[in-house]
Design an enzyme around this catalytic site. Structure first.
Site: not given
Length: 617
Positions: A272, A372, A415-417
């Site tokens: 992201e 996500m 999580t795709c931060i």
């Protein structure tokens, strides 16, 4: 933004500025005034000049003589009937009279008698002072006898301090892996791990959204290899027998980790706010809690998912689940090992409760904003998928776990931060704050609360109030609140701190802030804060685990919470990010912990290519 009467009282000595247009003739109230917290930025930008402005306490209740626009400083010519504030007199300290040495005077006889209800005392020294005091009510004579010496009081029996209590333990058995190969079956022979040929097809078939999966075995000599963005780094571990996460015995492979990477069909990274595609050795902050350690072998999966699903919950979940098909087969092989001579190290973690010590709790905010932003809680196997519950589906409400459940892999991080501030699955396996507080004999760690960060503000405040009530019910003396990432999740991060602080509980907040992650919200309870930033420019630099919570952050936070619980004052932060503040604090702590300063120096040296440096500096 107008202020409340309470805020006006706190900022009584600050300049008074109108928050919005006000008509002449009104009586000035707190609601007409702007929050002084924003003045410095307005002055710096040239939008506000505070020269000659009266203070808030001077203008409250006074009359505005003419109509004024917003952000108008209230000077004497604009206000009628301003309050005159008397200066508090400065009291001069009286000098203590010097004590003069003199020869010891002979003891004088002190006579005391009582007659007709009057106590008469004669002191034959000085100027023959005579004192008469009424005693008794029966009118009879009495003689006051002064005992030669006071009776010796017996010392109160010492109160025995409660004994620490071990409530549970986890034992880790370590198996060393020095080589990873492909073969006809997944097995472990000595220090060699074999992964079955063709397992990729089964992994792909297990998930409808996964279109392809490739396994790369990355040895140290291959670190300078291009990779898609790193979605997760995971330990390879399995429970023995029927043992559950957080108790019993866990087998773990040393020298090797799982690494999940991927894109969608169009080549868009599964990420992201930032992604870490590029050469591995230039995009990893080595030896961080959530990152690989130098010298380890990576079993790296490159997963391709359906186009357009990289920003939806099912897409990243499918990539992780497909990878876990491979990890689970390795776990089965690990469970099957019977040769105890292969165990190279055994360590035991104990959760010890310490009655009588300051009771503290750790609140970890994890992503749960839909898309996500999700995590899996309490799987059957460490950092597994089977049996785990997504925190989004649980409503993001706070979930209490034990410190040992955290260190035994109770969180699978989807999580795709931004990669610099994301806490990978391995981060929880080696969570530094939990480890530091768990082993500190001066505090009593009662548990760890995981709370999701919803997308909608109403839901944020809903779960935040549940955090406050849970912490109140625990009756703790202090709390830590941590969060990964930055931006939207800082709203509930600040609210958690407020909900805890308003209950009279000392609280320390921990987050990546610096320049790019600077807090956009705040409250009066956010007085004890730790910035996890370690990048040179204070930004999300896309280097894996660069700005995550590390040991030296945990050491600082623990020292700060102890100071807060002891009632010590913490200085206000500077208005703008200054990395020297952190360095100074570390140096102060390092006076008692020699390794801390060296630790932070090591953590601030970034493995960044010249091209990336030019891009971000």
């Amino acid at each position: 933004m107008s202020i409340t009467a309470e805020t006006a009282k706190e900022h009584a000595k600050d300049p008074a500025v109108l928050c919005c247009r006000a008509e002449g003739g009104i009586t000035i109230q707190a609601a007409n005034l702007e929050d002084p917290a924003i003045f410095d930025d307005l002055v710096d930008s040239g939008l506000l000049n505070l020269e000659g402005a009266l203070t808030i306490e001077q203008v409250l209740g006074a009359t505005l003589v003419k109509t004024c626009d917003s952000l108008t400083p209230l000077t004497a010519d604009l206000v009628e009937g301003a309050n005159v504030v008397a200066e508090a007199p400065v009291e001069e300290e009286e000098e203590a009279a010097p004590v003069e040495a003199s020869a010891a005077a002979p003891a004088q006889v002190c006579q005391a008698s009582a007659a007709s209800g009057i106590l008469k005392i004669h002191i034959g020294e000085g100027k023959d002072i005579n004192i008469e005091l009424p005693v008794g009510f029966n009118g009879g004579a009495a003689v006051a006898e002064v005992p030669a010496q006071l009776p010796v009081q017996e010392a109160a029996p010492a109160v025995k301090e409660p004994e620490p209590k071990v409530v549970r333990s986890v034992t880790r058995k370590h198996y060393k892996i020095t080589e990873v190969k492909r073969g006809p079956e997944t097995k472990i022979e000595g220090t060699t791990l074999y992964i079955r040929e063709g397992i990729e097809e089964e992994a792909v078939a297990s998930q409808e959204l996964v279109h392809s999966l490739k396994i790369d075995i990355i040895t140290p000599d291959m670190y300078h290899t291009y990779s898609e963005t790193i979605m997760d780094v995971q330990p390879i571990a399995a429970k023995e027998g029927d043992d559950e996460i957080g108790s019993g015995t866990t087998r773990v492979l040393d020298g090797v980790v799982m690494m999940v990477t991927g894109t969608d069909d169009n080549g868009v990274q599964i990420g992201e706010f930032g992604s870490s595609e590029g050469y591995l050795d230039e995009n990893i902050m080595w030896n961080r809690p959530g990152a690989p350690d130098k010298g380890e072998i990576f079993i790296k999966t490159e997963v391709v998912i359906k186009e357009g699903t990289n920003m939806e919950r099912p897409g990243p979940l499918a990539a992780h689940t497909a990878t876990d098909v491979i990890t689970q087969e390795i776990r089965v092989a690990l469970k099957a090992l019977e040769d105890e001579s292969l165990v190279v190290n055994t360590e035991t973690f104990e959760q010890v409760r310490r009655p009588g010590k300051k009771k503290v709790v750790i609140v970890k905010e994890i992503m749960g904003q839909g898309a996500m932003h999700d995590n899996l809680i309490l799987p059957v196997e460490p950092v597994g998928v089977l049996g785990a519950k997504p925190n989004v589906d649980l409503g993001n409400v706070p979930v209490m776990v034990s410190p040992l459940e955290v260190l035994d892999g109770c969180i699978h991080a989807l999580t795709c931060i931004g990669p610099a501030s994301k806490e990978m699955s391995r981060h929880y396996w080696r969570e530094p704050l939990v480890t530091e507080v768990l082993h500190d004999e001066e505090v009593d760690l009662c548990g760890v609360i995981f709370v999701g960060s919803p997308q909608i503000n109403a839901e944020k405040f809903y779960v935040s109030k549940r955090v406050g009530m849970m912490v109140e019910a625990l009756d703790v003396d202090g709390a830590f609140v941590t969060t990964e990432g930055f931006g939207n999740n800082h709203i509930d991060f600040a609210s958690h701190i407020e909900q805890i602080g308003m209950r009279g509980i000392s609280v320390v907040g921990m987050s990546f802030c610096a320049v790019q992650g600077a807090l956009v919200v705040g409250n009066k309870y956010m007085t004890h804060m730790i910035d996890n930033n370690k990048s040179e420019s204070g930004i999300e630099n896309e280097v894996l685990a660069c700005n995550t919570l590390c040991k030296e952050d945990a050491v600082r936070a623990l020292a700060m919470l102890k100071a807060a619980m002891a009632g010590e004052e913490v200085k206000k932060p500077e208005r703008k990010w200054n990395p020297n503040v952190k360095t100074t604090n570390v140096e102060l702590i390092s006076e008692t912990m020699d390794d801390t300063l060296e630790l932070v120096k090591n953590e601030q040296s970034l493995p960044m290519s010249q091209k990336r440096k030019e891009k971000y500096d």
